[in-house]
Design a protein around this motif. Structure first.
Motif, short mmCIF file in Angstrom:
data_model
loop_
_atom_site.label_atom_id
_atom_site.label_comp_id
_atom_site.label_asym_id
_atom_site.label_seq_id
_atom_site.Cartn_x
_atom_site.Cartn_y
_atom_site.Cartn_z
N VAL A 1 0.84 -1.20 0.00
CA VAL A 1 0.00 0.00 0.00
C VAL A 1 0.88 1.25 0.00
CG1 VAL A 1 -1.64 1.36 1.36
CG2 VAL A 1 -2.00 -1.09 1.06
N VAL A 2 1.89 1.29 0.85
CA VAL A 2 2.78 2.46 0.93
C VAL A 2 3.49 2.69 -0.41
CG1 VAL A 2 4.89 3.36 2.01
CG2 VAL A 2 3.09 2.37 3.42
N GLU A 3 4.04 1.62 -1.01
CA GLU A 3 4.76 1.76 -2.27
C GLU A 3 3.85 2.25 -3.39
OE1 GLU A 3 6.50 -2.04 -3.07
OE2 GLU A 3 7.89 -1.90 -1.39
N GLU A 4 2.68 1.64 -3.52
CA GLU A 4 1.78 1.99 -4.62
C GLU A 4 1.20 3.39 -4.46
OE1 GLU A 4 1.36 0.26 -7.43
OE2 GLU A 4 2.82 -1.16 -6.64
N SER B 1 2.42 5.93 -2.65
CA SER B 1 3.47 6.95 -2.78
C SER B 1 3.92 7.12 -4.23
CB SER B 1 4.67 6.61 -1.88
OG SER B 1 5.28 5.41 -2.31
N ALA B 2 3.69 6.10 -5.07
CA ALA B 2 4.01 6.20 -6.49
C ALA B 2 2.88 6.90 -7.26
CB ALA B 2 4.25 4.81 -7.07
N GLY B 3 1.79 7.24 -6.57
CA GLY B 3 0.70 7.94 -7.21
C GLY B 3 -0.44 7.05 -7.68
N ASN B 4 -0.37 5.77 -7.36
CA ASN B 4 -1.42 4.83 -7.76
C ASN B 4 -2.54 4.80 -6.74
OD1 ASN B 4 0.09 4.08 -10.03
ND2 ASN B 4 1.21 2.56 -8.84
N ARG B 5 -3.73 4.53 -7.21
CA ARG B 5 -4.89 4.40 -6.33
C ARG B 5 -5.13 2.91 -6.10
NH1 ARG B 5 -10.25 7.58 -6.17
NH2 ARG B 5 -11.57 6.14 -5.02
N ILE B 6 -5.37 2.54 -4.86
CA ILE B 6 -5.67 1.15 -4.52
C ILE B 6 -7.11 1.09 -4.05
CG2 ILE B 6 -5.14 -0.79 -3.00
CD1 ILE B 6 -2.29 0.26 -2.82
N SER C 1 -10.61 2.72 -0.36
CA SER C 1 -9.55 3.01 -1.32
C SER C 1 -8.52 3.93 -0.69
CB SER C 1 -10.12 3.62 -2.59
OG SER C 1 -10.78 4.82 -2.31
N PHE C 2 -7.29 3.75 -1.16
CA PHE C 2 -6.15 4.57 -0.75
C PHE C 2 -5.72 5.37 -1.97
CE2 PHE C 2 -6.04 0.77 1.85
CZ PHE C 2 -5.77 1.23 3.12
N LYS C 3 -5.42 6.64 -1.77
CA LYS C 3 -4.91 7.45 -2.87
C LYS C 3 -4.05 8.56 -2.32
CE LYS C 3 -8.77 10.66 -3.28
NZ LYS C 3 -9.78 11.21 -4.17
N PRO D 1 -1.22 10.93 1.83
CA PRO D 1 -2.07 9.77 1.55
C PRO D 1 -3.46 9.97 2.16
CG PRO D 1 -0.51 9.25 3.27
CD PRO D 1 -0.19 10.63 2.79
N LYS D 2 -4.46 9.39 1.52
CA LYS D 2 -5.83 9.50 2.01
C LYS D 2 -6.52 8.15 1.89
CE LYS D 2 -10.19 11.86 1.20
NZ LYS D 2 -10.93 12.80 0.35
#
Length: 157
Positions: free
Chosen positions: A96-99, A101-106, A113-115, A141-142
């Protein structure tokens, strides 16, 4: 090959773990006393005492779970050892942290969702001296909970 197989197994278990928590609603490090089925048994006495001491207070008492308690809950729900559960939790958090911080939404259906959100530069004030200061633009992050997660947190609404 063994290390890849173990990492792949841990990642699969991590995904299953997130899905299981999304379905059951046990996804937070904090657990309201109003939902005793989610309270770790080692914390029940403290939670009951806190609830009894503030029976007239309308605020919900929140019990904070430590990482070890959370890993134990994961271990009990998944049948994994505590070491594997901790590795699965670490894999999920790292991913989650890697994705993000790279600007991807999970987006995890049933969970949330994380963004990454952007904050514009703005003017502020130094609270001590009152002088104006420039606050730089930043990213943060949100997490946005899903409708299902909100409904589990707010029964009867």
């Amino acid at each position: 090959f063994f290390l890849f197989d173990t990492a792949q197994h841990i990642m699969k278990q991590s995904i299953l773990l997130l899905l299981a928590f999304a379905i059951t609603g046990c996804v937070s490090f904090t657990t309201p006393v109003l939902k005793p089925q989610y309270i770790n048994t080692s914390l029940e006495a403290g939670a009951k005492a806190a609830a009894e001491s503030s029976s007239e207070d309308t605020k919900a008492v929140v019990v904070s779970l430590k990482k070890g308690d959370f890993v134990t809950a994961i271990s009990e729900k998944t049948g994994l050892s505590k070491i594997d559960s901790e590795a699965a939790l670490a894999a999920v958090i790292d991913t989650v942290v890697e994705e993000v911080s790279a600007g991807n939404r999970i987006s995890l259906q049933g969970f949330g969702s994380f963004k990454l959100t952007s904050r514009a530069a703005r003017k502020g004030r130094n609270p001590k001296t009152g002088e104006p200061i420039d606050i730089k633009a930043s990213q943060s992050p949100k997490f946005t909970p899903s409708k299902a997660f909100k409904e589990i947190c707010n029964p009867g609404r």
